[in-house]
Structures are given as structure tokens and as C-alpha cells.
Enzyme design. Sequence first.
Site, mmCIF file in Angstrom:
data_model
loop_
_atom_site.group_PDB
_atom_site.id
_atom_site.type_symbol
_atom_site.label_atom_id
_atom_site.label_comp_id
_atom_site.label_asym_id
_atom_site.label_seq_id
_atom_site.Cartn_x
_atom_site.Cartn_y
_atom_site.Cartn_z
ATOM 1 N N GLY A 292 39.864 35.933 -58.366
ATOM 2 C CA GLY A 292 39.644 37.146 -57.590
ATOM 3 C C GLY A 292 38.721 36.909 -56.411
ATOM 4 O O GLY A 292 38.175 35.818 -56.223
ATOM 5 N N THR B 214 33.781 48.233 -60.607
ATOM 6 C CA THR B 214 33.598 49.637 -60.263
ATOM 7 C C THR B 214 34.864 50.433 -60.597
ATOM 8 O O THR B 214 35.909 49.869 -60.878
ATOM 9 C CB THR B 214 33.267 49.810 -58.772
ATOM 10 O OG1 THR B 214 34.344 49.273 -57.973
ATOM 11 C CG2 THR B 214 31.978 49.083 -58.421
ATOM 12 N N HIS C 280 34.438 49.548 -46.052
ATOM 13 C CA HIS C 280 34.913 48.352 -46.740
ATOM 14 C C HIS C 280 36.272 47.926 -46.185
ATOM 15 O O HIS C 280 36.911 48.663 -45.433
ATOM 16 C CB HIS C 280 35.032 48.600 -48.251
ATOM 17 C CG HIS C 280 33.727 48.605 -48.965
ATOM 18 N ND1 HIS C 280 32.954 49.746 -49.072
ATOM 19 C CD2 HIS C 280 33.033 47.625 -49.591
ATOM 20 C CE1 HIS C 280 31.847 49.461 -49.748
ATOM 21 N NE2 HIS C 280 31.867 48.187 -50.076
ATOM 22 N N HIS C 281 36.721 46.752 -46.608
ATOM 23 C CA HIS C 281 38.001 46.192 -46.191
ATOM 24 C C HIS C 281 39.167 47.077 -46.637
ATOM 25 O O HIS C 281 39.042 47.910 -47.539
ATOM 26 C CB HIS C 281 38.161 44.784 -46.776
ATOM 27 C CG HIS C 281 37.985 44.743 -48.263
ATOM 28 N ND1 HIS C 281 39.013 44.963 -49.138
ATOM 29 C CD2 HIS C 281 36.873 44.536 -49.025
ATOM 30 C CE1 HIS C 281 38.571 44.875 -50.379
ATOM 31 N NE2 HIS C 281 37.274 44.626 -50.346
ATOM 32 N N LYS D 212 40.396 47.550 -50.502
ATOM 33 C CA LYS D 212 39.609 48.199 -51.559
ATOM 34 C C LYS D 212 40.349 49.440 -52.043
ATOM 35 O O LYS D 212 40.822 50.246 -51.238
ATOM 36 C CB LYS D 212 38.209 48.567 -51.056
ATOM 37 C CG LYS D 212 37.287 49.083 -52.155
ATOM 38 C CD LYS D 212 35.851 49.185 -51.657
ATOM 39 C CE LYS D 212 34.928 49.744 -52.738
ATOM 40 N NZ LYS D 212 34.874 48.884 -53.934
ATOM 41 N N GLY E 199 31.672 52.333 -55.399
ATOM 42 C CA GLY E 199 30.734 52.460 -56.511
ATOM 43 C C GLY E 199 29.298 52.412 -56.043
ATOM 44 O O GLY E 199 28.420 53.096 -56.590
ATOM 45 N N THR E 200 29.052 51.625 -55.006
ATOM 46 C CA THR E 200 27.688 51.523 -54.477
ATOM 47 C C THR E 200 27.257 52.827 -53.823
ATOM 48 O O THR E 200 26.124 53.285 -54.006
ATOM 49 C CB THR E 200 27.603 50.376 -53.464
ATOM 50 O OG1 THR E 200 27.968 49.152 -54.106
ATOM 51 C CG2 THR E 200 26.196 50.251 -52.902
#
Length: 255
Positions: free
Chosen positions: A10, A89, A144-145, A148, A154-155
Site C-alpha cells: 500500500g 481511518t 488530500h490526493h 483518498k 480522519g485527521t
Amino acid sequence: MKIGVPGCTGRVGGLIVEELLSGRWDGLELAGGTTRRPDDLQADYFVTAQAEELFARSDVIIDFTTPEAGRAHIELAEAQGKPLVLATTGFSAQDEQNIKTAAQKVPIVYAANTSIAVTMLDALVEYAARALGPEFDIEIVEAHHKHKVDAPSGTALMLGKRAAKARGQNFENAAVLSREGHTGARKDGEIGFSTIRGGDIVGEHTVYFIGEGERLELKQQATNRALYAKGALRAALWVKDQPPGLYSMRDVLGL
């Protein structure tokens, strides 16, 4: 100490493998990894499709997989008594309850983000939310990319929950995860979220504290995914010697 890496091909799992094979981590070695088609992977380390086999030969497990795979790994960690760094997440409320139950038997570092800087951001958000008070509105923007699959990240949710707790709020009541149409005026106490997806953005999180006449912006920006692998390995070194319990990256850093 031998580290098992489920999902070793991954995005982050592969980076953890690279770090362990680099020789830069004294006292740590790669126990192996799991992948769906191990015969297709030309690797000079142990690889299997059976998580049970990997867990049996590992001292600590680092999991950056999916909620579906993570559920099985939580059960295995509990059954085999293996310390776990869990950075997957997208878990449900029931999943999180299962994590708490498993942590009664094994030590688990549960972190939506293993970045050292994000961990510090988390601490700063708590401090600012408590100190600035309700007259400052809180908005969280994350990017994000394009690959995702969960949103908000989740952050971002972790940071929102931290701010809500610092202000004595119920997060579920305060969180506004999206806005569209005629929303009306912003309600006092809301914690708003905005999501950006595109290209190869590794990860960015900005928490805005917006008052009348001024605002405070707390931001972390990731430029290389290797930072997540390094943070996770630091957590693995720490969690190995801990008693059963549910821990965070703030515990790892002593914050």
C-alpha cells in the site's frame, strides 16, 4: 523487534517496508507483510495472504490498511496478544468501541495521523480552543490526493473532536461536515469542515480560529508520505513496552 506490515504494498505500507529494509532503525526489523496476491510480488522478505501467519511471527503490527481489513487485524491483535499501531481511518462508531475493547488486553496506539507535526498541531488546537473561547469560530480545511476515499479526513475529524472537547461541546452536535444551498447564518459553536481533493496532494490541514477583527491559522502541510512511516515506527518502538490500553501519538511524544 520484528514489525509486521499488513498491506505491505500500500501507499504507506510500502514506505514502512522501505524504512525497515534501509537499516536506519536500530533494533527494528521487518517480520514481513501481507498482500492479496503474494505470488505476484517479487520480494526478498516474508509475504503472505494470511494475516494470521504474519501476526504469529511479529512483535508489533503497524496497520495502514482499510476499515474492512482493519477489523480483522484488531481481532487478531487481541487474540494473539500483539501490540498494534492502528493508523487506518474510516472506522465506524462500533469499530471504535471494538478498538477500546481490544485495548483492554493489548496496547494499541490509535492515530488518524502518525505525523509528528500533526501531533503537535493537535496539542496546539486544544490549547487555542480552550484559550480563545466561543467568540472565535472554528473552521477546518483539509486537502488530500484524488485517490483518498473518505472525507473529511480522519485527521480533520480528530482535530475537530479535540477542539470540541476543549470547549466542552458535544462534537456530533457541533460538527458541520458540509454546506450547500441556503444554509442560513452560521450558528454559534459550529465547527465547520471543508474538503479538497486533487492531484497528488499528500496532506494539508488548517484550523482557523476566526474572531471579530482577527483570526488565528494553525496549519500542517505534508510533502512526503515517508513522514507517516517514520512516525508509525516511532510509535511501534514506544508501544512495545506499554501495558494494555488505548494510546495516541500524543502519548508517544509525551505531550
